[in-house]
Design an enzyme around this catalytic site. Sequence first.
Site, short mmCIF file in Angstrom:
data_model
loop_
_atom_site.label_atom_id
_atom_site.label_comp_id
_atom_site.label_asym_id
_atom_site.label_seq_id
_atom_site.Cartn_x
_atom_site.Cartn_y
_atom_site.Cartn_z
CD GLU A 65 -2.03 -2.30 1.05
OE1 GLU A 65 -0.94 -2.73 1.46
OE2 GLU A 65 -2.96 -3.06 0.71
CG HIS A 71 -11.32 -5.77 5.46
ND1 HIS A 71 -10.51 -6.47 6.30
CD2 HIS A 71 -10.76 -5.88 4.23
CE1 HIS A 71 -9.51 -7.01 5.60
NE2 HIS A 71 -9.64 -6.67 4.36
#
Lengths: 324, 324, 315, 315
Positions: free
Chosen positions: A61, A130
């Site tokens: 990321e 999430h």
Amino acid sequence: MREITVVEALNEALREEMRRDENVVLLGEDIGKYWQGAFKVTKGLEEEFGPERVRDTPISENAIAGCAVGAAMTGLRPVAEIMFGDLVALAMDQICNQAAKLRYMSGGQVSVPMVLRTPFGAGGSYASHHSQSLEAWFVHVPGLKVVQPSNAYDAKGLLKASIRDDNPVVFCEHKFVYGLKGTVPEEDYVVPLGKAHVAREGEDITIIATSLMVDRALKAAAALEEEGISCEVVDPRTVRPLDEEELCASARKTGKVLIVHEACDTGGISGEITKTLVRRVFYYLDAIKILAGKDAPIPFAPVMEKWVAPDEERIKKAVKEIVL
Amino acid sequence: MREITVVEALNEALREEMRRDENVVLLGEDIGKYWQGAFKVTKGLEEEFGPERVRDTPISENAIAGCAVGAAMTGLRPVAEIMFGDLVALAMDQICNQAAKLRYMSGGQVSVPMVLRTPFGAGGSYASHHSQSLEAWFVHVPGLKVVQPSNAYDAKGLLKASIRDDNPVVFCEHKFVYGLKGTVPEEDYVVPLGKAHVAREGEDITIIATSLMVDRALKAAAALEEEGISCEVVDPRTVRPLDEEELCASARKTGKVLIVHEACDTGGISGEITKTLVRRVFYYLDAIKILAGKDAPIPFAPVMEKWVAPDEERIKKAVKEIVL
Amino acid sequence: MEDIEMYKKMLEIRKFEEKVYDLFTQNLIPGTMHLYMGEEAVAVGVCAALTPNDFITSTHRGHGHCIAKGASLKKMMAEIFGKKTGYCKGKGGSMHITDKNIGMLGANAVVGGAIPIAVGAGLSCKLKYPERVTVCFFGDGASNQGTFHEGINMASVWDLPVIFVCENNLYAMGTRQSLVMNIEDISERAAGYGIPGATVDGNDVMAVYQEAQRAVTRARNGDGPTLIECKTYRHKGHSRFDPAKYRPQEEVAEWMARDPIESFRYKLLDKGIPEEFLHKIESTVETEIEEAVEFAEESPLPEPEDALKDVWVVE
Amino acid sequence: MEDIEMYKKMLEIRKFEEKVYDLFTQNLIPGTMHLYMGEEAVAVGVCAALTPNDFITSTHRGHGHCIAKGASLKKMMAEIFGKKTGYCKGKGGSMHITDKNIGMLGANAVVGGAIPIAVGAGLSCKLKYPERVTVCFFGDGASNQGTFHEGINMASVWDLPVIFVCENNLYAMGTRQSLVMNIEDISERAAGYGIPGATVDGNDVMAVYQEAQRAVTRARNGDGPTLIECKTYRHKGHSRFDPAKYRPQEEVAEWMARDPIESFRYKLLDKGIPEEFLHKIESTVETEIEEAVEFAEESPLPEPEDALKDVWVVE
Ligand SMILES: Cc1ncc(C[n+]2csc(CCOP(=O)(O)OP(=O)(O)O)c2C)c(N)n1
Ligand SMILES: Cc1ncc(C[n+]2csc(CCOP(=O)(O)OP(=O)(O)O)c2C)c(N)n1
Ligand SMILES: [Mg+2]
Ligand SMILES: [Mg+2]
């Protein structure tokens, strides 16, 4: 006009901008032809534009964000996807220390025209890693713009505006906004960043709601109408820059404000909005109330997960507490 | 009583806690005998406790934080140092997704008794990558406690309390608080987390200030006293949990509030504090004003750097604008 | 680049920093300061293999990279003084000097922070400027950052024209390499990404230049990235007034005896370059530095309110 | 662990997940689901080399690790159902199952997120429980994260008793390994940290067990970490209803033919274990799974307000 979902609207925005400007490139995990994006926002794009412009990345990321920064500084207009918003935590340095500050630190020599798209929000029992809504982190970083579309029309127009903007933009998509349908014109248009939208006009109270909460606020407002309460629903659309004029105008008009967001209450953007109202229209206000996500990570079990976010019922209840 | 600096007070806190509890270990870049910490907070500790308990790490911020998380889950009480607060951006996943949430996600099975110490703040011409104040990011994360000491007594007592706390604590030290001297007792004491401190009593206005701004607010208050304005200065000390009782009590008493922090205005904790006051004592308030850092990265040149943070003069001016 | 030019560039770096250090100890320069002295052969050797259009990214120890890539000493000095005429209008200081016109994408004060940025610049090279390459400078300490791993891997799988140059000066602040990694040669890590790695004497400007040329050629040919480790040493402490007591005296002495500039000077003399010619270069450089200081001293300070400019691009 | 026990554990994982998958497709289980089916030999082979006191960290694909380490099927099933009696009281779900009592420090839904955590547990082992080790499971995809690099390097320089087990199932979601790294064997990366690396057939439980034992022995002797790569394959898609069309049919067929449980069963029969004995084990496992489902179904849901508990430790 035709109705399409937010996912389709976003996909169109990407496709049209990529056709318009060959400098627009996409990068992210599983955005290419094999998976088409975790939520299918990039569907069909590798097929049309090829693997050079639609780049599946390793699971890295910080490098995804950083690669976008470097590419943006040197002439591309990258749109990077972080597969789940919670994972921006891994990319904060590149987004907040690099993308946001490089223009400033270089004395205005460079610009960083990149968009970082990411799905935020709870509702799918994806649990605490999430499901968060972390827009407040970015709102606190000068140099960034922060966008939160709530419907298909805005999603498309805002994403196009973000891609054309010369600043780094964090574009926060909500997983349960993705499926919402709305009318979207065929022709090219943008929704300018920094302009709020009065999603419903009303007299008795202003509901300032963001992202998925706009939909819930509109439903609550429709129900309250039947009970004789007239709600104005204002969607900031971009939480930085915030359209202070519009928010204050509405607040001043109704004198009563309810702020609704899904992100955790403490430290959420309701604080910043409250501060803005207090600064500018304090003496016109009878009441400000905040309805935000509970102060907890997002739990897995649906019965708890549903409970932590504001819903239509709670919005109605909060409005009545203020108005009645 | 003897006077020592904040750095000395923090060093004592670490030393005494390490003597008291062999589970307390330190990790961070250059904290050991060769450098003794970038700001010398860990001076002499490797010499006393050895390299097993005072661990120089590679430059790997996310792993430093994550190693502390894993160690804390399994019986140690690590105190990790991130050399400059700006670099927490590299460790956000381990702090905010892991340390903060592991207890919750495991249904309360584990606890993560770690402290993450880091120096925030501008003033040394270190420019945009070494000067930010980012406490607001952590305030928005349920599961964390966030501490900002403003003087030597509190620094020592709060750090001890943080080390003994079973929750992950982000301990924000200000580089220009480090040198402030104050009286500190020889005997063991803690300052409980979650309790604000009325640093100066007053009648006309409440100044809520954090970190280095407490010192500036106290100086401003002393000067204003001569002009006949009586300021109450309240230091939250921990910004999460926030001592709402004390803050609201003072606000209610004076009816006028000035909130001062060095972090950038937009999205800073002044929003959260404003929201708290509006929620709890709205109808007792005549005025709320916010004086925060300008909305820009921290610039290098002293003339600009000095200008972006609130100072004594600006605090005085803001108070007068409210009170007069 | 001619070898004489390389000599001049190295000398510019050395003299520039000697001056800056001097001014700094007189308290005429704010903030902190990371001197490149002793490592000049790395920046100069690498940049000698580049064209003005190629990109570089740099570190907190960036003066050498700037000068080697062709930055203006005046604008650098003015920036270090915090003046309005500096590269960054006084906003960046020593740790953030940038010159977009010469492809210098910025010194960067987050250790390892520029590595993914260099990968992005490499992506632009690949897609937009196929004749260009990007060089990414970073230290031994930075090679333990996640960005090193993520960035090099990404450049490798995408065959990007990026040359990763690790300036291994054996220390990261007070931390000796052996305390934070269990390998001797950082170039060994290249194998984990399936790219070539090389270790070179970083105090030998010609050796660096040749290695860099090989890597640049590979990159320009579309054969992807290379990791070059240059073993070198800083003459001064890490920053400011660091006396660097953590380094054994013999080690320091050994490296000081291998000064990259002095040894290259001998080589030039050996090659038959007349000493007067070198003297002339040396005095030219002195003059340039003096002019830079004058420029900086005479330049205006920014206004306080300038702090609010350049945060966003405003249409 | 006896080989029969290994067989039983692998079977428990398989049957547990077949059940879970079945319930999931009937919409009886919320959220998403990452099945370990096909990779059972890795978790079981590795955990066979551990004691109940040793620590493990896990991933989003954690059922196998939990069961191999000795977790209760009932409490796992209840957690997956989102029930109050589950391991995490319904707060974690499939991706966060934790059992502190057996040293299972948690499944973790941030890819690579548990790697530094395992390093920290390894530090506790070194300082507090010198007889214990920590195993860190993660995927091929995770090995491109910065945490892999930072965590393994840190464990290496501190000689921590951590065994890094890379479950290379050739894909990260739809992304084939070759698209995101330019090496074949991830164990090659070990050299960059100065630690031993090994690649092993991850579908052969005894091979995994032996390799793990070697690494565990090294770790217990204070000789530091090892990186073990286990080549394996998932039988199902990545998650939920992923049909995994991105995988070539022949590849799938080839790996299905190398089912770790079936092949181990043949070995046991070859060794002379009577088939009835295996049948008995198989039906015991079936019963255990049924009991787990019953337990989960009959368990109460959490109260909505339970969402606010366990955020902080409250004195
Ligand atoms: C991410 C990050 N961590 C820590 C620091 C503080 N710091 C500045 S320079 C430095 C040492 C860097 O060492 P190395 O990469 O070897 O470069 P060198 O200074 O030797 O040129 C450290 C730890 C920083 N600026 N950024
Ligand atoms: C940091 C992070 N990035 C992305 C994701 C989304 N995601 C979940 S699993 C996965 C693939 C992981 O691949 P691998 O490590 O090989 O494990 P496998 O699923 O194959 O067992 C991804 C990208 C995530 N959860 N965390
Ligand atoms: Mg170094
Ligand atoms: Mg995989």
